[in-house]
Design an enzyme around this catalytic site. Structure first.
Site, PDB file in Angstrom:
ATOM      1  N   CYS A  54     -26.265  -7.958 104.797  1.00  0.00           N
ATOM      2  CA  CYS A  54     -26.725  -8.747 103.662  1.00  0.00           C
ATOM      3  C   CYS A  54     -27.404  -7.869 102.614  1.00  0.00           C
ATOM      4  O   CYS A  54     -27.478  -6.655 102.739  1.00  0.00           O
ATOM      5  CB  CYS A  54     -27.723  -9.803 104.145  1.00  0.00           C
ATOM      6  SG  CYS A  54     -27.156 -10.761 105.557  1.00  0.00           S
ATOM      7  N   LEU A  75     -23.516 -11.736 104.231  1.00  0.00           N
ATOM      8  CA  LEU A  75     -22.195 -11.473 104.774  1.00  0.00           C
ATOM      9  C   LEU A  75     -22.200 -12.008 106.202  1.00  0.00           C
ATOM     10  O   LEU A  75     -22.963 -11.537 107.044  1.00  0.00           O
ATOM     11  CB  LEU A  75     -21.906  -9.967 104.772  1.00  0.00           C
ATOM     12  CG  LEU A  75     -20.562  -9.514 105.345  1.00  0.00           C
ATOM     13  CD1 LEU A  75     -19.411 -10.027 104.483  1.00  0.00           C
ATOM     14  CD2 LEU A  75     -20.504  -7.989 105.447  1.00  0.00           C
ATOM     15  N   ASN A 110     -31.716  -7.800 106.354  1.00  0.00           N
ATOM     16  CA  ASN A 110     -30.434  -7.127 106.166  1.00  0.00           C
ATOM     17  C   ASN A 110     -30.208  -6.226 107.365  1.00  0.00           C
ATOM     18  O   ASN A 110     -31.013  -5.323 107.616  1.00  0.00           O
ATOM     19  CB  ASN A 110     -30.466  -6.303 104.871  1.00  0.00           C
ATOM     20  CG  ASN A 110     -29.309  -5.316 104.774  1.00  0.00           C
ATOM     21  OD1 ASN A 110     -28.227  -5.574 105.268  1.00  0.00           O
ATOM     22  ND2 ASN A 110     -29.544  -4.176 104.136  1.00  0.00           N
ATOM     23  N   GLY A 111     -29.130  -6.454 108.118  1.00  0.00           N
ATOM     24  CA  GLY A 111     -28.839  -5.589 109.250  1.00  0.00           C
ATOM     25  C   GLY A 111     -28.328  -6.354 110.445  1.00  0.00           C
ATOM     26  O   GLY A 111     -27.897  -7.505 110.355  1.00  0.00           O
ATOM     27  N   GLU A 112     -28.392  -5.700 111.591  1.00  0.00           N
ATOM     28  CA  GLU A 112     -27.999  -6.297 112.862  1.00  0.00           C
ATOM     29  C   GLU A 112     -28.966  -5.823 113.936  1.00  0.00           C
ATOM     30  O   GLU A 112     -29.339  -4.647 113.964  1.00  0.00           O
ATOM     31  CB  GLU A 112     -26.575  -5.895 113.267  1.00  0.00           C
ATOM     32  CG  GLU A 112     -25.496  -6.223 112.254  1.00  0.00           C
ATOM     33  CD  GLU A 112     -25.241  -7.707 112.068  1.00  0.00           C
ATOM     34  OE1 GLU A 112     -25.788  -8.511 112.860  1.00  0.00           O
ATOM     35  OE2 GLU A 112     -24.500  -8.064 111.139  1.00  0.00           O
ATOM     36  N   ASP A 165     -29.685 -13.306 114.928  1.00  0.00           N
ATOM     37  CA  ASP A 165     -30.683 -12.282 115.207  1.00  0.00           C
ATOM     38  C   ASP A 165     -31.850 -12.376 114.232  1.00  0.00           C
ATOM     39  O   ASP A 165     -32.963 -11.926 114.525  1.00  0.00           O
ATOM     40  CB  ASP A 165     -30.073 -10.880 115.194  1.00  0.00           C
ATOM     41  CG  ASP A 165     -29.190 -10.609 113.988  1.00  0.00           C
ATOM     42  OD1 ASP A 165     -29.023 -11.506 113.152  1.00  0.00           O
ATOM     43  OD2 ASP A 165     -28.658  -9.479 113.884  1.00  0.00           O
ATOM     44  N   GLY A 225     -17.876   7.182 113.207  1.00  0.00           N
ATOM     45  CA  GLY A 225     -18.404   8.326 113.946  1.00  0.00           C
ATOM     46  C   GLY A 225     -19.474   9.086 113.208  1.00  0.00           C
ATOM     47  O   GLY A 225     -19.820  10.214 113.596  1.00  0.00           O
TER      48      GLY A 225
END
Length: 616
Positions: free
Chosen positions: A2, A55, A81-83, A106, A381
């Site tokens: 987000c 998002l 904003n994030g996970e 979350d 990666g």
């Protein structure tokens, strides 16, 4: 994933002027809409306003933000904003304490945890995050950011008002916040760029919340405290145990970051880093009867112009094909042409709000715009080289002995095109030296470190604080510009904490670059991949691309209104354009050589003009 923004002023009551301040929040959302194209919302309380664009990745139905929870007469609100990758474990723990939940997101886990435990709960989060929480009872605003700075969070002050935003452009949406550039800002651009000093936003009076820090503001005070910092500890594990722990930590990080309510994908270059991430993801999805989507990137006709050099010894495609066969992925080969790369050069500035990594960034932005047509979540990666010692400057003697940033040791190439009067005014060498020494002095050391071990730690710490963050910023802005969530499993703080303290002879046994990581991944990928010599992110070798850049820069210098005219020396530019570029000796990192110098100056000019930057 987000975008967040907002403002705080303990001397105001915003609820009395809703028609004035709600449109400000809406403007802050509008300029960051690319970060969250699926949903948006605002929140206004007495002293605080929040804006959020979303998002949808987790809890597609009930995860709206700003999110509000009440405890008695107190109202708590959050924008995030994030996970949070350990959300399920945290939720179980909080439920056992008596907490109840209304959503499957979350975001609510963070908010409920904060309501029960305060700022201490932040230490329990494993993820990538930038968040703001409002407590109506104490009239306290709390902002915090993940440990390694994967997710951005900028702020400024206007009088008594504190303003924050995921991206700098969100700050400029607030009335009276102007894009000003002073001498320090010019040094950031020309002496350090495309890197920037951590904690600074390049523009005058714009800052960022430091990674691993929490800011707390109330009616009477302001505090900025670290809730996490990297520490040096003796490493007591055997080589066998070290390999096993590294393998477990990496695998666990990847599995945790597969958390999603929509299909995931991976970037696959055929190098060891992205191949390991792909192997773990593909195996986990196979257990569920699913096929992993993978994507690789290259440039049109690159096989025609490519020349092997010390920085890029081989092309990627043969190794990608081998990994696709090994893992059975659904793969797409994406290519970027000169036209797309040049067009996205300026979009990359719009995404970063600053001049950036030139075509290294513009091409990634283009590729992300293609990936999001198929998947909205991807794992990459990124960060393995900074953590495991993959770059040349971890190994060559000159970088080890030079008292400067190892990826940008010589200021002369940076001054090749600059006006001499500007060079004298800026004192670029002194500015870069001060920034470098600040980080060197912060490096966590052990009393028993030998001079060689001490320098090893310094180089590792410099990479974590500077080079890695530059690439994380690149990944965040280029992906989020298209509404794509890019995750970085190697940037799990548990991996960083463990590997930072592993002695060099274990990280690179027998001088093998990233040998520890290769041994840890021995069971996951084919031997050709496992022992492949490092080859970085691809770039174009088409000489016509450089000619396009040169022509465009000369057109810029021939235009009286071009803001960069006062900063460059036309005679120097002409000499530069008439001489063959050196593709093998970059002036920043491994990839930014002659053509990227031209592209960077084009970005600077566009940035000054598009953002209406005023030099003060």
């Amino acid at each position: 994933m987000c975008g967040i923004a907002g403002f705080f002023n303990p001397k105001r009551d915003y609820t009395r002027e809703k028609m004035k301040w709600l449109p400000v929040l809406e403007r802050m959302n509008k300029v960051q809409k690319h970060r969250g194209p699926d949903q948006d919302g605002t929140y206004l309380s007495s002293s605080c306003g929040f804006a959020h664009v979303r998002l949808k990745i987790i809890d597609l139905l009930t995860g709206e933000q700003p999110m509000i929870r009440r405890s008695g007469e107190t109202e708590f609100a959050i924008v995030f904003n994030g996970e949070i990758y350990n959300m399920h474990e945290l939720k179980e723990s909080l439920t056992a304490e008596g907490a109840s939940f209304e959503t499957a997101s979350d975001t609510e886990v963070i908010l409920v945890g904060y309501m029960l435990h305060g700022r201490e709960f932040i230490k329990r989060l494993n993820g990538i995050f930038a968040a703001a929480i409002w407590d109506s009872h104490s009239k306290t605003l709390c902002l915090f950011r993940d440990r390694l700075g994967v997710k951005p969070l900028f702020y400024t002050k206007k009088g008594d008002t504190f303003i924050f935003s995921s991206e700098i452009k969100g700050l400029f949406a607030y009335p009276g916040v102007e894009p000003l550039l002073d001498k320090n800002g010019l040094c950031e651009i020309f002496a350090l760029g495309p890197a920037k000093s951590y904690g600074k936003g390049v523009f005058k009076d714009i800052f960022e919340v430091l990674p691993g820090h929490v800011l707390t503001l109330d009616r009477y005070s302001y505090s900025d405290k670290a809730y996490w910092s990297l520490e040096s500890r003796p490493h007591e594990d055997s080589m066998k145990t070290t390999i096993e722990k590294t393998a477990w930590l990496f695998s666990d990080a990847v599995k945790k970051q597969m958390l999603s309510d929509i299909p995931i994908s991976t970037f696959l270059s055929g190098g060891i880093d992205s191949s390991l991430v792909t192997a773990v993801c593909a195996e986990e999805l196979k257990k569920q009867g699913k096929t992993l989507h993978t994507f690789s990137f290259d440039f049109t006709d690159n096989q025609k112009y490519f020349k092997s050099n010390a920085f890029q010894p081989s092309q990627d495609r043969p190794f990608v094909e081998q990994m696709v066969s090994h893992c059975g992925t659904d793969h797409r080969y994406l290519e970027c042409g000169n036209k797309e790369q040049l067009h996205c050069l300026y979009k990359a500035v719009d995404a970063r709000d600053l001049p950036c990594m030139a075509d290294v960034e513009s091409s990634m932005l283009y590729f992300c715009s293609r990936v999001v047509q198929h998947n909205k979540v991807t794992l990459t990666g990124e960060c393995a080289d900074e953590i495991f010692g993959g770059y040349p400057w971890f190994h060559n003697k000159q970088a080890f002995e030079t008292d400067a940033f190892p990826w940008s040791q010589d200021m002369a190439p940076r001054q090749t095109l600059l006006d001499d009067a500007l060079i004298r005014e800026l004192s670029m060498e002194e500015y870069a030296k001060e920034a470098y020494e600040k980080t060197i002095n912060e490096t966590p050391l052990l009393a028993e470190d030998t001079p060689e071990e001490k320098r090893r730690r310094e180089i590792a710490y410099l990479n974590l604080r500077w080079f890695m963050v530059t690439l994380l910023d690149r990944m965040d802005r280029t992906s989020m510009y298209s509404g794509l969530e890019a995750r970085v499993p190697f940037a799990d703080h548990r991996i960083v904490e463990y590997v930072f303290n592993i002695p060099w002879h274990m990280k690179c046994p027998d001088g093998l670059v990233k040998g520890l990581l290769r041994h840890a991944g021995a069971k996951l990928v084919p031997k050709d991949i496992l022992w492949r010599k490092k080859s970085p992110y691809p770039k174009t070798y088409d000489p016509s691309y450089e000619k396009l850049l040169g022509k465009q820069l000369w057109e810029v210098l021939s235009t009286p209104s071009s803001p960069i005219r006062t900063l460059l020396d036309p005679k120097k530019v002409q000499r530069f354009l008439n001489s063959p570029s050196d593709y093998g000796r970059p002036w920043y990192g491994q990839l930014m050589a002659g053509p990227q110098m031209l592209a960077y100056m084009l970005q600077v000019n566009y940035w000054l003009k598009a953002y209406r930057v005023r030099i003060v």
